[in-house]
Write a protein that holds these residues in place. Structure first.
Motif, PDB file in Angstrom:
ATOM      1  N   ILE A   8     -14.091  31.443   0.724  1.00  0.00           N
ATOM      2  CA  ILE A   8     -13.939  31.442   2.477  1.00  0.00           C
ATOM      3  C   ILE A   8     -13.519  29.828   2.532  1.00  0.00           C
ATOM      4  N   THR A   9     -12.556  29.970   3.221  1.00  0.00           N
ATOM      5  CA  THR A   9     -11.992  28.316   3.808  1.00  0.00           C
ATOM      6  C   THR A   9     -12.183  27.211   5.432  1.00  0.00           C
ATOM      7  N   ASP A  10     -12.407  28.569   6.133  1.00  0.00           N
ATOM      8  CA  ASP A  10     -12.214  28.675   7.010  1.00  0.00           C
ATOM      9  C   ASP A  10     -12.564  29.781   7.926  1.00  0.00           C
ATOM     10  N   LEU A  11     -13.723  30.261   9.302  1.00  0.00           N
ATOM     11  CA  LEU A  11     -13.804  31.170   9.550  1.00  0.00           C
ATOM     12  C   LEU A  11     -14.724  30.379  11.229  1.00  0.00           C
ATOM     13  N   VAL A  12     -13.853  31.527  12.290  1.00  0.00           N
ATOM     14  CA  VAL A  12     -13.552  31.532  13.624  1.00  0.00           C
ATOM     15  C   VAL A  12     -15.392  32.541  14.524  1.00  0.00           C
ATOM     16  N   CYS A  27     -18.777  37.106  12.869  1.00  0.00           N
ATOM     17  CA  CYS A  27     -17.587  35.516  13.077  1.00  0.00           C
ATOM     18  C   CYS A  27     -17.068  36.354  11.639  1.00  0.00           C
ATOM     19  N   THR A  28     -15.504  36.065  11.727  1.00  0.00           N
ATOM     20  CA  THR A  28     -14.639  35.689  11.005  1.00  0.00           C
ATOM     21  C   THR A  28     -13.510  34.925  10.097  1.00  0.00           C
ATOM     22  N   THR A  29     -13.195  35.739   8.487  1.00  0.00           N
ATOM     23  CA  THR A  29     -13.043  34.745   8.140  1.00  0.00           C
ATOM     24  C   THR A  29     -11.629  33.782   8.075  1.00  0.00           C
ATOM     25  N   ASP A  30     -11.232  33.125   7.780  1.00  0.00           N
ATOM     26  CA  ASP A  30      -9.485  32.987   7.443  1.00  0.00           C
ATOM     27  C   ASP A  30      -9.207  33.982   6.850  1.00  0.00           C
ATOM     28  N   ASP A  31      -9.681  35.361   5.958  1.00  0.00           N
ATOM     29  CA  ASP A  31      -8.332  36.059   5.201  1.00  0.00           C
ATOM     30  C   ASP A  31      -8.285  37.398   6.030  1.00  0.00           C
ATOM     31  N   GLU A  87     -19.915  26.291  16.332  1.00  0.00           N
ATOM     32  CA  GLU A  87     -18.306  25.573  15.341  1.00  0.00           C
ATOM     33  C   GLU A  87     -18.535  24.538  14.915  1.00  0.00           C
TER      34      GLU A  87
END
Length: 309
Positions: A43-47, A69-73, A23
């Motif tokens: 992609i601008t962000d992910l978790v 992982c899962t992205t912001d969308d 992270e």
């Protein structure tokens, strides 16, 4: 004592996870994914998903690392490194993607769901493993119409990267994506950050991947991961060499057998021909008619005439 390069081998379990799976520096993975999608997706962000993907059996244990992982969308990604060839590799990646899709359905209320499915992608980086018989190093796969080539569904995708097919030198790189692939394949061989990678994201990557910056515990974990890769490579090389030797031995034995059989057949044919010629000459000496001799020994009249010369 193991000898290390200055930087981690990114195709090892620990090396890949240390650089791309934390992270604290997820911007490195985001940058890599954006280059991989070439503007088709930003992609601008992910978790990072906490749970590991289902399917970790003994046979699938050769998979280095499954990163989900899962992205912001809301798009979901599985990124894995595969070190050695594996049976049903395509089927396994399809199963993984299907599992992410089926898990989106609410338990017990599927009739109220409406099939709202987020995008799912599997990205497989292959080291010492070929995905196809082509020389391509990048395979971007999706569902399409077989007859027209028109994309049928663009929210499920598979990207396979064949590092063995990526053989470009630093002077031949023409895109940022190719720089990423060069790093994935060659970082462990480098002793400093090359000038052509003098970019903030690569500077950060090289700093994180420097072996001397690891803690004692991290070094121990990396050493185990590196040894595992070397052991697998050694087994693969030994198996390949055994296959070559066995192939040569079998080929030699088959060649000898075929040679003996062919030699025997030629010898028998030659012996039979000599016998026929001898019989024909004896009949000629007795003054028998050529046509009678031809029918008796199975030689043509022209062949019998040659025996007279």
């Amino acid at each position: 004592m193991q000898q290390h390069g200055r930087y981690l081998d990114l195709t090892t379990d620990y090396g890949f996870k240390h650089v791309f799976g934390m992270e604290l520096h997820k911007d490195i993975l985001i940058s890599f994914l954006n280059e991989l999608f070439k503007g088709k997706k930003v992609i601008t962000d992910l978790v990072y998903n906490k749970n590991e993907h289902v399917g970790d059996t003994l046979k699938l244990g050769s998979v280095i690392f499954d990163l989900t992982c899962t992205t912001d969308d809301g798009s979901q990604f599985i990124i894995e490194v595969q070190r050695s060839e594996q049976d049903k590799f395509k089927e396994r990646t399809i199963y993984y993607a299907s599992k992410l899709i089926s898990d989106q359905a609410p338990k017990g209320k599927r009739h109220e769901w409406g099939y709202v499915i987020t995008e799912v992608y599997v990205i497989a980086i292959m080291d010492n493993f070929h995905f196809s018989d082509t020389k391509d190093y990048l395979h971007d796969i999706c569902l399409c119409n077989r007859q027209t080539g028109e994309i049928f569904y663009d929210r499920l995708g598979f990207i396979y990267i064949e590092l063995p097919n990526f053989n470009k030198t630093s002077e031949q790189l023409t895109s940022v994506l190719e720089k990423w692939l060069f790093v994935l394949k060659n970082m462990v061989k480098l002793n400093k950050l090359p000038n052509f990678l003098d970019d903030p994201i690569f500077q950060k990557l090289f700093q994180i991947a420097e072996y001397s910056n690891l803690s004692k515990r991290e070094k121990a974990m990396y050493d185990v991961s590196l040894k595992r890769k070397w052991d697998e490579y050694s087994l693969l090389t030994s198996a390949t060499n055994r296959g070559i030797r066995q192939g040569l031995q079998q080929g030699l034995q088959q060649g000898l057998q075929q040679g003996l059989q062919q030699g025997l057949q030629r010898g028998l044919q030659q012996g039979r021909l000599e016998t026929l010629k001898e019989n024909a000459q004896n009949m000629l000496a007795l003054g028998l008619d050529l046509e009678i001799i031809s029918k008796s020994v199975g030689l043509s009249i022209d062949e019998i005439k040659k025996l007279c010369n």
